[in-house]
Design an enzyme around this catalytic site. Structure first.
Site, PDB file in Angstrom:
ATOM      1  N   GLY A 212      -5.728   1.998   4.918  1.00  0.00           N
ATOM      2  CA  GLY A 212      -5.079   2.733   5.998  1.00  0.00           C
ATOM      3  C   GLY A 212      -4.435   4.006   5.501  1.00  0.00           C
ATOM      4  O   GLY A 212      -4.751   4.500   4.406  1.00  0.00           O
ATOM      5  N   ASN A 213      -3.527   4.546   6.281  1.00  0.00           N
ATOM      6  CA  ASN A 213      -2.829   5.770   5.903  1.00  0.00           C
ATOM      7  C   ASN A 213      -1.387   5.679   6.397  1.00  0.00           C
ATOM      8  O   ASN A 213      -0.979   4.685   7.003  1.00  0.00           O
ATOM      9  CB  ASN A 213      -3.549   7.001   6.461  1.00  0.00           C
ATOM     10  CG  ASN A 213      -3.762   6.925   7.955  1.00  0.00           C
ATOM     11  OD1 ASN A 213      -2.801   6.896   8.732  1.00  0.00           O
ATOM     12  ND2 ASN A 213      -5.020   6.869   8.385  1.00  0.00           N
TER      13      ASN A 213
END
Length: 422
Positions: A212-213
């Site tokens: 993810g981020n």
């Protein structure tokens, strides 16, 4: 402009003093109308010193001037900050037991309410119903921020910062803290449907892990809420968003880049403006492990780790551009989160991306540790296809930045002659 600043009885009343200063510095004539409870937090001398005007709370003072009717009738804008749960209920039901609630009944100008209360009160069904009722009547309600409340409580219910309230108030009467296109209006998106993506996609690796981020979704949420406040019909495709969303915005939850792509592709043609704010993972694992990937316990190789093969995710914005073909609608707005590198600056990389993507506008912002992701303030540069200049917005709150972004979008929308909603 003649502004009435109502002040409810909450601990956040001190922020209204800062909002009053912003109005006064803008050259506006401000009359402060606090409730009796508000004066327990900030006294009348403070309001009178800052506004240069007498303060009263009841309908019996200066009775020959009929203040309970005159103040509302003569106002160009009414702002109430903080608006307590009690004030929301009274406004929704048309009660008029003091000067401020009388003003709310007699005002025929834009009315902006900034609620502030504990999370449980804000989320209560009665409060939500009151908010929905007021919005249906055309009242602008600024959703409270999420953060530290009275005592040790945290959550949604915090009064927004004065700059955010000021921006929302100015938008309600057709102005913002920045330039607005000729003929602009506080409801200049009323005839348009808007599709916004926000949040950060998550690409599952196994049942407990994902790639993810750091995106919190705050900027995309602000873009959606400002569009709704300016009259648009808004659909928000939200990737793993954990923030409360204002009533009236249709929310479509997604998790992965492929899910986000499917929703955006299916909905884009039914909207006049599409804004791709979501931080989409560039890659995803080629294979998904049905059970948790475990560490090995081989004494001969204690540092062993699995190799993970990645595949590229689709370019959702480029796909939307391709699907639109030569049509003028929808107007496509992209976001570019850039860090800059040896090949170019943040702005240079943004210009190259605008040319490569083929969208109509590109909002470029610098990201990195401590920058943009999860923060409340940001700075962006809005690039428009076919123009060499950039519109610089910020540093400012993400809501104020969103106002500037929509100003740029509206400037492109009107010449484009896009269709109105039937």
């Amino acid at each position: 402009m003649r502004i009435v600043l109502g002040v409810g009885g909450g601990i956040a009343a001190y922020k209204a003093a800062l909002l009053l200063r912003l109005f006064s510095e803008g050259g506006h004539e401000v009359t402060v109308v606090p409730t009796e409870a508000a004066l327990r937090f900030v006294g009348a001398p403070t309001w009178e010193a800052l506004s240069g005007r007498q303060v009263q709370t009841d309908v019996w003072s200066n009775i020959t001037d009929v203040p309970h009717v005159r103040i509302g009738q003569e106002a160009d804008l009414v702002v109430v900050a903080p608006t307590t749960a009690d004030l929301l209920a009274k406004a929704a039901h048309g009660l008029a037991g003091d000067l401020l609630t009388n003003v709310l009944l007699t005002a025929r100008c834009p009315v902006v309410l900034a609620p502030a209360m504990h999370t449980e009160m804000w989320e209560h069904a009665a409060t939500r119903a009151n908010v929905a009722t007021l919005r249906e009547r055309g009242v602008t309600i600024i959703d409270p921020a999420s953060g530290r409340l009275t005592g040790t409580d945290t959550g949604p219910g915090r009064l927004p910062e004065p700059e955010d309230m000021h921006a929302a108030a100015m938008a309600a009467v057709g102005g913002t803290s920045g330039p607005r296109p000729e003929g602009g209006s506080g409801h200049d998106l009323t005839e348009h449907a808007v599709l916004v993506s926000t949040g950060g996609t998550r690409e599952p690796l196994d049942p407990v892990r994902y790639l993810g981020n750091r995106s919190s979704g705050k900027q995309g949420l602000a873009v959606a809420e400002v569009a709704a406040a300016r009259g648009a019909r808004v659909t928000l495709v939200a990737a793993n968003l954990e923030l409360p969303v204002a009533p009236g915005i249709d929310v479509v939850p997604v998790e992965t880049a492929l899910e986000l792509q499917a929703e955006m592709d299916a909905r884009a043609a039914d909207h006049d403006v599409v804004v791709m704010v979501a931080a989409v993972a560039d890659f995803r694992p080629a294979d998904y492990a049905a059970s948790k990937i475990k560490k090995t316990h081989d004494p001969a190789d204690p540092d062993a780790a699995p190799s993970i093969t990645l595949v590229r995710n689709p370019d959702i914005l480029a796909g939307l551009v391709s699907a639109r073909g030569g049509a003028a609608s929808p107007l496509l707005v992209g976001f570019a989160a850039e860090t800059g590198d040896e090949t170019g600056s943040v702005l240079e990389l943004g210009r190259a991306k605008l040319a490569r993507k083929g969208c109509d506008l590109l909002v470029v912002n610098e990201v990195g540790a401590g920058l943009t992701f999860g923060a409340d303030d940001t700075t962006v540069h809005v690039l428009t296809r076919g123009r060499d200049d950039a519109v610089d917005i910020g540093p400012a709150s993400k809501r104020a930045v969103s106002e500037g972004i929509w100003d740029a979008v509206v400037a492109s929308l009107h010449p484009a002659g896009l269709r109105a909603i039937d």
